[in-house]
Design a protein around this motif. Structure first.
Motif, PDB file in Angstrom:
ATOM      1  N   GLY A 160      44.437  41.830  62.321  1.00  0.00           N
ATOM      2  CA  GLY A 160      43.935  42.309  61.037  1.00  0.00           C
ATOM      3  C   GLY A 160      42.477  41.976  60.837  1.00  0.00           C
ATOM      4  O   GLY A 160      41.682  42.826  60.408  1.00  0.00           O
ATOM      5  N   LEU A 161      42.087  40.740  61.140  1.00  0.00           N
ATOM      6  CA  LEU A 161      40.673  40.371  61.022  1.00  0.00           C
ATOM      7  C   LEU A 161      39.825  41.200  61.980  1.00  0.00           C
ATOM      8  O   LEU A 161      38.733  41.646  61.623  1.00  0.00           O
ATOM      9  CB  LEU A 161      40.497  38.882  61.306  1.00  0.00           C
ATOM     10  CG  LEU A 161      39.053  38.350  61.279  1.00  0.00           C
ATOM     11  CD1 LEU A 161      38.375  38.657  59.945  1.00  0.00           C
ATOM     12  CD2 LEU A 161      39.026  36.841  61.571  1.00  0.00           C
ATOM     13  N   ALA A 162      40.324  41.443  63.184  1.00  0.00           N
ATOM     14  CA  ALA A 162      39.591  42.274  64.143  1.00  0.00           C
ATOM     15  C   ALA A 162      39.367  43.675  63.592  1.00  0.00           C
ATOM     16  O   ALA A 162      38.281  44.256  63.742  1.00  0.00           O
ATOM     17  CB  ALA A 162      40.355  42.335  65.461  1.00  0.00           C
ATOM     18  N   SER A 163      40.393  44.230  62.920  1.00  0.00           N
ATOM     19  CA  SER A 163      40.261  45.587  62.371  1.00  0.00           C
ATOM     20  C   SER A 163      39.259  45.648  61.232  1.00  0.00           C
ATOM     21  O   SER A 163      38.666  46.703  60.977  1.00  0.00           O
ATOM     22  CB  SER A 163      41.625  46.099  61.895  1.00  0.00           C
ATOM     23  OG  SER A 163      42.088  45.392  60.746  1.00  0.00           O
TER      24      SER A 163
ATOM     25  N   VAL B 157      37.294  37.758  66.104  1.00  0.00           N
ATOM     26  CA  VAL B 157      35.911  38.245  66.042  1.00  0.00           C
ATOM     27  C   VAL B 157      35.528  38.931  67.345  1.00  0.00           C
ATOM     28  O   VAL B 157      34.874  39.983  67.352  1.00  0.00           O
ATOM     29  CB  VAL B 157      34.937  37.094  65.726  1.00  0.00           C
ATOM     30  CG1 VAL B 157      33.487  37.570  65.792  1.00  0.00           C
ATOM     31  CG2 VAL B 157      35.234  36.519  64.342  1.00  0.00           C
ATOM     32  N   TYR B 158      35.954  38.350  68.476  1.00  0.00           N
ATOM     33  CA  TYR B 158      35.659  39.006  69.755  1.00  0.00           C
ATOM     34  C   TYR B 158      36.323  40.375  69.826  1.00  0.00           C
ATOM     35  O   TYR B 158      35.700  41.365  70.233  1.00  0.00           O
ATOM     36  CB  TYR B 158      36.119  38.154  70.933  1.00  0.00           C
ATOM     37  CG  TYR B 158      36.010  38.916  72.234  1.00  0.00           C
ATOM     38  CD1 TYR B 158      34.779  39.118  72.840  1.00  0.00           C
ATOM     39  CD2 TYR B 158      37.145  39.495  72.824  1.00  0.00           C
ATOM     40  CE1 TYR B 158      34.665  39.853  74.007  1.00  0.00           C
ATOM     41  CE2 TYR B 158      37.041  40.232  73.991  1.00  0.00           C
ATOM     42  CZ  TYR B 158      35.801  40.403  74.578  1.00  0.00           C
ATOM     43  OH  TYR B 158      35.693  41.150  75.732  1.00  0.00           O
ATOM     44  N   LEU B 159      37.604  40.445  69.459  1.00  0.00           N
ATOM     45  CA  LEU B 159      38.308  41.723  69.493  1.00  0.00           C
ATOM     46  C   LEU B 159      37.625  42.743  68.598  1.00  0.00           C
ATOM     47  O   LEU B 159      37.484  43.918  68.962  1.00  0.00           O
ATOM     48  CB  LEU B 159      39.763  41.539  69.060  1.00  0.00           C
ATOM     49  CG  LEU B 159      40.681  40.788  70.029  1.00  0.00           C
ATOM     50  CD1 LEU B 159      42.032  40.512  69.370  1.00  0.00           C
ATOM     51  CD2 LEU B 159      40.863  41.568  71.315  1.00  0.00           C
ATOM     52  N   GLY B 160      37.188  42.302  67.413  1.00  0.00           N
ATOM     53  CA  GLY B 160      36.535  43.206  66.477  1.00  0.00           C
ATOM     54  C   GLY B 160      35.195  43.726  66.957  1.00  0.00           C
ATOM     55  O   GLY B 160      34.721  44.768  66.499  1.00  0.00           O
ATOM     56  N   THR B 161      34.573  43.013  67.884  1.00  0.00           N
ATOM     57  CA  THR B 161      33.280  43.450  68.422  1.00  0.00           C
ATOM     58  C   THR B 161      33.401  43.956  69.857  1.00  0.00           C
ATOM     59  O   THR B 161      32.384  44.250  70.494  1.00  0.00           O
ATOM     60  CB  THR B 161      32.261  42.296  68.389  1.00  0.00           C
ATOM     61  OG1 THR B 161      32.786  41.180  69.130  1.00  0.00           O
ATOM     62  CG2 THR B 161      31.981  41.854  66.964  1.00  0.00           C
ATOM     63  N   SER B 162      34.623  44.056  70.368  1.00  0.00           N
ATOM     64  CA  SER B 162      34.802  44.415  71.779  1.00  0.00           C
ATOM     65  C   SER B 162      34.195  45.771  72.164  1.00  0.00           C
ATOM     66  O   SER B 162      33.666  45.901  73.270  1.00  0.00           O
ATOM     67  CB  SER B 162      36.288  44.363  72.154  1.00  0.00           C
ATOM     68  OG  SER B 162      37.070  45.187  71.315  1.00  0.00           O
TER      69      SER B 162
END
Length: 441
Positions: free
Chosen positions: A133-136, A27-32
């Protein structure tokens, strides 16, 4: 008595459900790349993200400490790489204020901490494919909001960093449009990897994910006018199609054409400032097209040639009567002006080391099926994340270090392929038991 994690012994696809650390990390990576949202105070957005990444990193390290399986890479992605990176910039540190040195040290150390966090997570049974994958998936709704803002004017949130008159359509959800465009460009190769994972269960859904992710990511870059990130995305798409052709690639062409028509090419051309080039191809026109950056680059070249071996120190060039380094929109020239040629060589060596890790994973897995095929996709995807970073570095002030949030996905990807390369070496050395087993992708 120390516990034993059997997830690292399972074949691909039979384990590695996201635990607390992996979920928060994804989640952090996806919102980075997201620095602000709606009318939420910027400080609150930052605080939420700090909490996310703190929980993720602590959960992962605490679990690994309890298992007693802390193994760090002993190459340029590990502690030797941190020492090498700092040494390569030593001449810049010696000429900089203490506060600046501390800030730069923090940037470099945080980057390597992220590499090591992903490394130990994957090496101990975590799934890089699931985290990335979840981050993407997480980033896509934010990109869609930016596209909607450009097409429909909804939402029309004011951008908090550039003063009045700028909205989400101008800057995306980053600090400035160039940062947003760069940040989301790193997600495109990971989306392509994720599409292969989805396509294993349903080829149609995999193709749909490619279309949606490409349209909203590239669309958000077109809307904001972030040209360097857009160039990086186009390179990613071309290279991926040449190396791992997507089935029914022609299905994507109407999507691209439709996106461009919907945006109105004349408006897109104005947004990307191509209309300036109608004045000819002379230096004055090109300098205007670049926002005056050619003049700055020329001054920076003269400054570098005057002190090529030592540079002027980080954030010291303004005090020396030279253009502020922050406005040198070429990461390689900027690091040369600040810390000399050794820093340039150091960054080149690190870039090569990062790419080699992805290449090793890709080559070893390229002929396989199932898990091995996904590892090949992961290796290629991370290499393209690095390529996108290097592409943007030719037009923007940074390379690897600084503005960590924008590059968080890069360091997570490097950590993932480094872990898979290390696991392959362990298998070849019979350090890890049964060769039929492996860590999940």
């Amino acid at each position: 008595m120390k516990g034993r994690d059997r997830s690292a012994e399972l074949p691909f696809g039979q384990g590695a459900r996201l635990d607390l650390g992996g979920t928060f990390l994804a989640v952090y990576l996806g919102t980075s790349p997201v620095y602000w949202f709606a009318n939420v105070p910027v400080q609150l957005v930052s605080a939420i993200k700090y909490v996310l990444v703190a929980i993720a990193v602590m959960a992962i390290w605490i679990r690994i400490v309890r298992l007693g399986r802390i193994i760090l890479p002993f190459d340029l992605t590990g502690p030797p790489g941190l020492v090498f990176a700092l040494f390569s910039m030593s001449t810049g540190f010696l000429q900089s204020d203490v506060g600046v040195v501390a800030s730069r040290f923090y940037d470099v150390a945080l980057a390597f901490l992220f590499i090591w966090t992903m490394y130990i997570y994957v090496l101990n049974g975590g799934s890089a494919i699931r985290v990335l994958g979840l981050a993407s998936v997480v980033i896509l709704p934010f990109c869609a909001l930016v596209v909607s803002a450009g097409l429909l004017g909804i939402p029309n949130w004011p951008a908090p960093f550039l003063g009045s008159g700028f909205t989400i359509a101008d800057t995306g959800l980053g600090g400035v449009r160039t940062g947003w465009s760069f940040g989301v460009s790193l997600f495109l190769p990971i989306c392509l990897v994720t599409s292969e994972q989805i396509g294993r269960a349903s080829p149609r859904h995999g193709l749909l994910f490619v279309v949606v992710s490409t349209v909203v990511i590239v669309g958000s870059q077109l809307v904001t006018g972030g040209r360097s990130g857009l160039v990086a995305s186009l390179i990613v798409l071309v290279v991926w199609q040449l190396v791992r052709p997507i089935r029914r690639w022609a299905w994507l062409l109407p999507a691209y054409s439709g996106a461009l028509l919907a945006l109105d090419w004349a408006w897109v051309s104005w947004r990307l400032r191509f209309d300036i080039l109608s004045g000819g191809a002379g230096y004055a026109t090109l300098n205007r097209f670049s926002g005056g950056r050619l003049d700055v680059l020329a001054a920076a070249v003269d400054a570098f040639l005057a002190k090529p071996f030592t540079g002027y120190g980080f954030e010291q060039t303004a005090l020396k009567g030279i253009q502020t380094a922050g406005f040198i929109h070429n990461g390689w020239l900027r690091i040369g002006v600040e810390a000399g040629v050794l820093a340039i060589v150091g960054h080149l060596v690190l870039a090569g080391a990062f790419i080699v890790k992805g290449f090793q994973v890709y080559v070893h897995a390229n002929r396989g099926r199932g898990s091995e095929s996904m590892l090949a996709a992961l290796g290629l995807g991370v290499m393209l994340v690095i390529v996108a970073t290097l592409t943007v570095s030719m037009f923007e002030p940074g390379i690897f270090f600084g503005t960590f949030q924008t590059r968080a996905l890069l360091f997570a990807g490097v950590g993932a392929v480094s872990a898979h390369a290390a696991h392959r070496e362990m298998l070849d050395s019979d350090v890890v038991g049964d060769r039929s087993k492996g860590i999940p992708a």
